[in-house]
Design a protein around this motif. Sequence first.
Motif, PDB file in Angstrom:
ATOM      1  N   MET A   1      -1.324  17.693   4.948  1.00  0.00           N
ATOM      2  CA  MET A   1      -2.159  16.618   4.421  1.00  0.00           C
ATOM      3  C   MET A   1      -1.589  15.272   4.855  1.00  0.00           C
ATOM      4  SD  MET A   1      -3.167  15.771   0.447  1.00  0.00           S
ATOM      5  CE  MET A   1      -4.035  17.349   0.283  1.00  0.00           C
ATOM      6  N   THR A   2      -2.473  14.351   5.214  1.00  0.00           N
ATOM      7  CA  THR A   2      -2.074  13.035   5.689  1.00  0.00           C
ATOM      8  C   THR A   2      -1.356  12.247   4.602  1.00  0.00           C
ATOM      9  OG1 THR A   2      -3.999  12.980   7.152  1.00  0.00           O
ATOM     10  CG2 THR A   2      -2.925  10.886   6.692  1.00  0.00           C
ATOM     11  N   SER A   3      -0.249  11.621   4.958  1.00  0.00           N
ATOM     12  CA  SER A   3       0.443  10.715   4.042  1.00  0.00           C
ATOM     13  C   SER A   3      -0.196   9.339   4.134  1.00  0.00           C
ATOM     14  CB  SER A   3       1.931  10.629   4.389  1.00  0.00           C
ATOM     15  OG  SER A   3       2.575  11.860   4.150  1.00  0.00           O
ATOM     16  N   ILE A   4      -0.438   8.728   2.984  1.00  0.00           N
ATOM     17  CA  ILE A   4      -1.125   7.447   2.926  1.00  0.00           C
ATOM     18  C   ILE A   4      -0.155   6.374   2.476  1.00  0.00           C
ATOM     19  CG2 ILE A   4      -3.072   6.169   1.957  1.00  0.00           C
ATOM     20  CD1 ILE A   4      -3.838   8.638   3.654  1.00  0.00           C
ATOM     21  N   ALA A   5      -0.083   5.278   3.242  1.00  0.00           N
ATOM     22  CA  ALA A   5       0.740   4.125   2.874  1.00  0.00           C
ATOM     23  C   ALA A   5      -0.168   2.920   2.679  1.00  0.00           C
ATOM     24  CB  ALA A   5       1.784   3.828   3.945  1.00  0.00           C
ATOM     25  N   LEU A   6      -0.177   2.378   1.480  1.00  0.00           N
ATOM     26  CA  LEU A   6      -0.918   1.165   1.157  1.00  0.00           C
ATOM     27  C   LEU A   6       0.032  -0.021   1.296  1.00  0.00           C
ATOM     28  CD1 LEU A   6      -3.316  -0.434  -0.083  1.00  0.00           C
ATOM     29  CD2 LEU A   6      -2.410   0.194  -2.350  1.00  0.00           C
ATOM     30  N   ILE A   7      -0.318  -0.954   2.174  1.00  0.00           N
ATOM     31  CA  ILE A   7       0.517  -2.126   2.408  1.00  0.00           C
ATOM     32  C   ILE A   7      -0.264  -3.355   1.974  1.00  0.00           C
ATOM     33  CG2 ILE A   7       2.001  -3.346   4.035  1.00  0.00           C
ATOM     34  CD1 ILE A   7       2.612  -0.389   4.011  1.00  0.00           C
ATOM     35  N   THR A   8       0.124  -3.977   0.887  1.00  0.00           N
ATOM     36  CA  THR A   8      -0.505  -5.216   0.444  1.00  0.00           C
ATOM     37  C   THR A   8       0.317  -6.393   0.970  1.00  0.00           C
ATOM     38  OG1 THR A   8       0.589  -4.739  -1.689  1.00  0.00           O
ATOM     39  CG2 THR A   8      -1.775  -4.428  -1.579  1.00  0.00           C
ATOM     40  N   GLY A   9      -0.351  -7.241   1.755  1.00  0.00           N
ATOM     41  CA  GLY A   9       0.354  -8.307   2.458  1.00  0.00           C
ATOM     42  C   GLY A   9       0.728  -7.870   3.861  1.00  0.00           C
ATOM     43  N   ALA A  10      -0.179  -7.134   4.517  1.00  0.00           N
ATOM     44  CA  ALA A  10       0.131  -6.511   5.804  1.00  0.00           C
ATOM     45  C   ALA A  10      -0.194  -7.386   6.997  1.00  0.00           C
ATOM     46  CB  ALA A  10      -0.635  -5.189   5.931  1.00  0.00           C
ATOM     47  N   GLY A  13       4.516 -10.985   9.148  1.00  0.00           N
ATOM     48  CA  GLY A  13       5.855 -10.882   8.598  1.00  0.00           C
ATOM     49  C   GLY A  13       6.302  -9.459   8.340  1.00  0.00           C
ATOM     50  N   LEU A  14       7.054  -9.282   7.248  1.00  0.00           N
ATOM     51  CA  LEU A  14       7.630  -7.976   6.947  1.00  0.00           C
ATOM     52  C   LEU A  14       6.549  -6.938   6.656  1.00  0.00           C
ATOM     53  CD1 LEU A  14      10.217  -6.332   6.488  1.00  0.00           C
ATOM     54  CD2 LEU A  14      10.154  -7.058   4.090  1.00  0.00           C
ATOM     55  N   GLY A  15       5.459  -7.342   6.000  1.00  0.00           N
ATOM     56  CA  GLY A  15       4.390  -6.387   5.709  1.00  0.00           C
ATOM     57  C   GLY A  15       3.813  -5.777   6.965  1.00  0.00           C
ATOM     58  N   ALA A  16       3.519  -6.613   7.959  1.00  0.00           N
ATOM     59  CA  ALA A  16       2.980  -6.117   9.221  1.00  0.00           C
ATOM     60  C   ALA A  16       3.996  -5.246   9.955  1.00  0.00           C
ATOM     61  CB  ALA A  16       2.553  -7.283  10.102  1.00  0.00           C
ATOM     62  N   LEU A  18       6.450  -3.483   8.638  1.00  0.00           N
ATOM     63  CA  LEU A  18       6.588  -2.198   7.957  1.00  0.00           C
ATOM     64  C   LEU A  18       5.371  -1.314   8.174  1.00  0.00           C
ATOM     65  CD1 LEU A  18       8.295  -3.305   4.637  1.00  0.00           C
ATOM     66  CD2 LEU A  18       9.231  -1.706   6.319  1.00  0.00           C
ATOM     67  N   ALA A  19       4.190  -1.915   8.219  1.00  0.00           N
ATOM     68  CA  ALA A  19       2.987  -1.131   8.504  1.00  0.00           C
ATOM     69  C   ALA A  19       3.107  -0.450   9.856  1.00  0.00           C
ATOM     70  CB  ALA A  19       1.759  -2.031   8.457  1.00  0.00           C
ATOM     71  N   GLN A  20       3.554  -1.191  10.843  1.00  0.00           N
ATOM     72  CA  GLN A  20       3.705  -0.627  12.182  1.00  0.00           C
ATOM     73  C   GLN A  20       4.809   0.428  12.216  1.00  0.00           C
ATOM     74  OE1 GLN A  20       3.854  -3.661  15.193  1.00  0.00           O
ATOM     75  NE2 GLN A  20       4.157  -2.197  16.865  1.00  0.00           N
ATOM     76  N   ALA A  21       5.899   0.186  11.493  1.00  0.00           N
ATOM     77  CA  ALA A  21       7.003   1.143  11.476  1.00  0.00           C
ATOM     78  C   ALA A  21       6.624   2.435  10.774  1.00  0.00           C
ATOM     79  CB  ALA A  21       8.222   0.517  10.794  1.00  0.00           C
ATOM     80  N   LEU A  22       5.749   2.343   9.766  1.00  0.00           N
ATOM     81  CA  LEU A  22       5.337   3.531   9.011  1.00  0.00           C
ATOM     82  C   LEU A  22       4.198   4.294   9.678  1.00  0.00           C
ATOM     83  CD1 LEU A  22       5.471   1.925   5.475  1.00  0.00           C
ATOM     84  CD2 LEU A  22       6.779   3.953   6.146  1.00  0.00           C
ATOM     85  N   ALA A  23       3.515   3.666  10.623  1.00  0.00           N
ATOM     86  CA  ALA A  23       2.320   4.257  11.211  1.00  0.00           C
ATOM     87  C   ALA A  23       2.540   5.615  11.894  1.00  0.00           C
ATOM     88  CB  ALA A  23       1.686   3.273  12.195  1.00  0.00           C
ATOM     89  N   PRO A  24       3.703   5.889  12.485  1.00  0.00           N
ATOM     90  CA  PRO A  24       3.865   7.222  13.083  1.00  0.00           C
ATOM     91  C   PRO A  24       3.828   8.365  12.076  1.00  0.00           C
ATOM     92  CG  PRO A  24       5.434   5.679  14.052  1.00  0.00           C
ATOM     93  CD  PRO A  24       4.815   4.984  12.877  1.00  0.00           C
ATOM     94  N   THR A  25       4.089   8.073  10.805  1.00  0.00           N
ATOM     95  CA  THR A  25       4.140   9.147   9.805  1.00  0.00           C
ATOM     96  C   THR A  25       3.121   8.974   8.680  1.00  0.00           C
ATOM     97  OG1 THR A  25       5.902   7.912   8.648  1.00  0.00           O
ATOM     98  CG2 THR A  25       6.574   9.639  10.211  1.00  0.00           C
ATOM     99  N   GLU A  40      -5.142  -7.512  14.855  1.00  0.00           N
ATOM    100  CA  GLU A  40      -3.996  -7.456  15.770  1.00  0.00           C
ATOM    101  C   GLU A  40      -3.042  -6.332  15.377  1.00  0.00           C
ATOM    102  OE1 GLU A  40      -2.278 -11.318  15.706  1.00  0.00           O
ATOM    103  OE2 GLU A  40      -4.041 -12.287  16.606  1.00  0.00           O
ATOM    104  N   LEU A  41      -2.810  -6.175  14.078  1.00  0.00           N
ATOM    105  CA  LEU A  41      -1.974  -5.081  13.594  1.00  0.00           C
ATOM    106  C   LEU A  41      -2.591  -3.739  13.960  1.00  0.00           C
ATOM    107  CD1 LEU A  41       0.329  -3.872  11.842  1.00  0.00           C
ATOM    108  CD2 LEU A  41      -1.192  -4.168   9.859  1.00  0.00           C
ATOM    109  N   ASP A  42      -3.882  -3.618  13.766  1.00  0.00           N
ATOM    110  CA  ASP A  42      -4.577  -2.373  14.095  1.00  0.00           C
ATOM    111  C   ASP A  42      -4.414  -2.035  15.576  1.00  0.00           C
ATOM    112  OD1 ASP A  42      -6.335  -0.174  13.387  1.00  0.00           O
ATOM    113  OD2 ASP A  42      -7.885  -1.217  14.512  1.00  0.00           O
ATOM    114  N   ASP A  43      -4.505  -3.027  16.431  1.00  0.00           N
ATOM    115  CA  ASP A  43      -4.322  -2.792  17.870  1.00  0.00           C
ATOM    116  C   ASP A  43      -2.934  -2.239  18.153  1.00  0.00           C
ATOM    117  OD1 ASP A  43      -6.867  -3.720  18.411  1.00  0.00           O
ATOM    118  OD2 ASP A  43      -6.209  -5.740  18.978  1.00  0.00           O
ATOM    119  N   ARG A  44      -1.921  -2.813  17.517  1.00  0.00           N
ATOM    120  CA  ARG A  44      -0.554  -2.341  17.754  1.00  0.00           C
ATOM    121  C   ARG A  44      -0.363  -0.923  17.220  1.00  0.00           C
ATOM    122  NH1 ARG A  44       0.444  -7.593  15.834  1.00  0.00           N
ATOM    123  NH2 ARG A  44       1.325  -6.828  13.862  1.00  0.00           N
ATOM    124  N   ILE A  45      -0.930  -0.656  16.044  1.00  0.00           N
ATOM    125  CA  ILE A  45      -0.797   0.682  15.466  1.00  0.00           C
ATOM    126  C   ILE A  45      -1.485   1.711  16.345  1.00  0.00           C
ATOM    127  CG2 ILE A  45      -1.579   2.130  13.542  1.00  0.00           C
ATOM    128  CD1 ILE A  45      -0.948  -0.210  11.679  1.00  0.00           C
TER     129      ILE A  45
END
Length: 213
Positions: A1-10, A13-16, A18-25, A40-45
């Motif tokens: 089952m897919t793991s879901i990470a909710l990032i508020t403030g993504a 800065g650090l939110g973006a 961490l979102a990118q760092a967590l995206a592989p999992t 822009e974050l979506d493109d990187r992910i």
Amino acid sequence: MTSIALITGAGRGLGAALAQALAPTHHIVAVARTTGALEELDDRIRAGGGEATLAPMDITTDAAMQQLCRSIHDRWGKVDLWVHTAVHAAPLSPAAAMVTKDFDSSMNVNVAATQRLIGYVAPLLGTGGRAVFFDDPQAGQPYYGAYGASKAAQIALARSWQAETVRTGPAVQVLTPRPMPTGTRARFHPGEDRSPLAKPEDEAARLLPQIAR
């Protein structure tokens, strides 16, 4: 089952970072006010092979946060990880000359919205999820009245939740990042030499083992 990470403030800065760092999992649910930053974050992910759901919302808009959490429940039924980096940085000001609007905005974003989000996200985290908050201890520093007081209140709230859930879950963490060249810091330290500061990507890599465990 897919793991879901909710990032508020993504958005940045650090939110973006961490979102990118967590995206592989994790599938990233990225919340921020700025649509362009989220895209822009979506493109990187996606360039890294990950997937994200973008939620261009203001966390102080209660109806939007309720709808978002309901949508997460309907689609996935859970959140495995909530990373809360959204923050309002009011201008530095003497306590006796503070603009009421700035103080109210600080308390609304940093405290009231956080309190409501805890109530909405906790059922999605259940007993096995994890929530992460980030301290920036400026309380009592000269001219930091609005930011320092509201951030201290936010962390006090998080620590109360942490103490309440030690035996039952979810796990609640409070971490303290190193100083970074973020927009928030730039408002407090205009013109400073930013070269000694930690890059958000480096801080995300350092903190990731404590967050995604």
